[in-house]
Design an enzyme around this catalytic site. Structure first.
Site, PDB file in Angstrom:
ATOM      1  N   THR A 292      84.129  15.977   3.804  1.00 22.44           N
ATOM      2  CA  THR A 292      84.088  14.613   3.264  1.00 22.44           C
ATOM      3  C   THR A 292      82.929  13.791   3.815  1.00 22.44           C
ATOM      4  OG1 THR A 292      85.481  13.686   5.022  1.00 22.44           O
ATOM      5  CG2 THR A 292      86.599  14.657   3.119  1.00 22.44           C
TER       6      THR A 292
ATOM      7  N   ARG B 291      82.033  14.133  12.393  1.00 23.71           N
ATOM      8  CA  ARG B 291      81.901  14.031  10.940  1.00 23.71           C
ATOM      9  C   ARG B 291      82.588  15.199  10.268  1.00 23.71           C
ATOM     10  NH1 ARG B 291      75.979  13.571   8.338  1.00 23.71           N
ATOM     11  NH2 ARG B 291      75.866  15.713   9.098  1.00 23.71           N
TER      12      ARG B 291
ATOM     13  N   ASP C 298      72.997  18.636  19.245  1.00 28.83           N
ATOM     14  CA  ASP C 298      72.646  20.021  19.566  1.00 28.83           C
ATOM     15  C   ASP C 298      71.364  20.093  20.379  1.00 28.83           C
ATOM     16  OD1 ASP C 298      74.875  20.853  18.226  1.00 28.83           O
ATOM     17  OD2 ASP C 298      73.818  21.706  16.509  1.00 28.83           O
TER      18      ASP C 298
ATOM     19  N   ASP D  82      69.724  18.032  14.494  1.00 30.62           N
ATOM     20  CA  ASP D  82      70.979  17.535  15.047  1.00 30.62           C
ATOM     21  C   ASP D  82      70.728  17.070  16.477  1.00 30.62           C
ATOM     22  OD1 ASP D  82      73.537  17.641  16.578  1.00 30.62           O
ATOM     23  OD2 ASP D  82      74.355  18.292  14.654  1.00 30.62           O
TER      24      ASP D  82
END
Length: 215
Positions: A114, A110, A209, A206
């Site tokens: 944006t 990602r 992670d 996340d």
């Protein structure tokens, strides 16, 4: 308690074992090893229901006692396609139930500015167009990555696709269904929404992670 709750073409798993393990995953004190084990276990439990509509055929076998007609899976074979890197954490759990499935990979990240997905890798089984594809990603947040991954699959003439995640946000479901209304979504939890950084709330942080350590 029902195994799943269906809202439109979204299937939410409310089995007590899945909900128990999802809560453990959400806990910020759950370490990497335990988190990885929990993702594996929940993926396996979800696979049971995601494959509920597989076709069966009659086969003749002989038990130690006598001949009989039994049931075996018929129709298309399966392909598991994780969205890298977090989707990898769900593959082994699924393979525990469907070890004959082939595995492909779609690499997306990602863009932090944006929030749009950028493809960096795509490798699929040669016969993927003849298979039922289960697309895997722990989180359905904005839906951008999921939409892009389905786009890639459809560009390769794949028309049987299911999307399986652990936690979904309403924004992601809306986006994926707007772009690909025929793709059913399976999740273990539907959360309240996204924060300003497009992370799911309350979520679990996340997933990549927590599975593999920070990049």
């Amino acid at each position: 308690m029902n195994e799943t709750k269906e809202i439109g073409d979204v299937f939410i798993f409310d089995h007590p074992l899945i909900q128990h393990k999802i809560t453990m995953m959400r806990d910020k004190n759950t370490n990497t090893k335990d988190f990885r084990d929990l993702v594996n276990e929940v993926a396996m439990l979800m696979a049971y229901e995601v494959t509920r509509d597989l076709c069966l055929k009659d086969v003749e076998i002989e038990t130690p006692m006598e001949k009989m007609t039994g049931k075996m899976i018929a129709g298309k074979d399966l392909a598991l396609v994780p969205i890298l890197r977090a989707g990898l954490g769900m593959v082994d759990g699924m393979l525990n139930l469907v070890p004959s499935a082939k595995v492909g990979h779609i690499g997306l990240y990602r863009d932090p500015e944006t929030l749009e997905p950028v493809e960096y890798y795509c490798k699929l089984p040669d016969d993927v167009a003849t298979r039922d594809v289960i697309l895997l990603d722990p989180m359905l947040a904005t839906g951008n990555s999921a939409v892009a991954a389905v786009d890639f699959l459809k560009q390769r003439d794949i028309d049987s696709i299911k999307f399986v995640c652990l936690i979904a946000a309403p924004e992601g479901i809306k986006h994926l269904h707007a772009a690909h209304p025929c793709v059913p979504i399976y999740c273990a939890a539907l959360d309240s929404g996204l924060n300003e950084h497009a992370y799911i709330l309350p979520g679990l942080g996340d997933a990549g992670d927590r599975l593999f350590g920070p990049k």
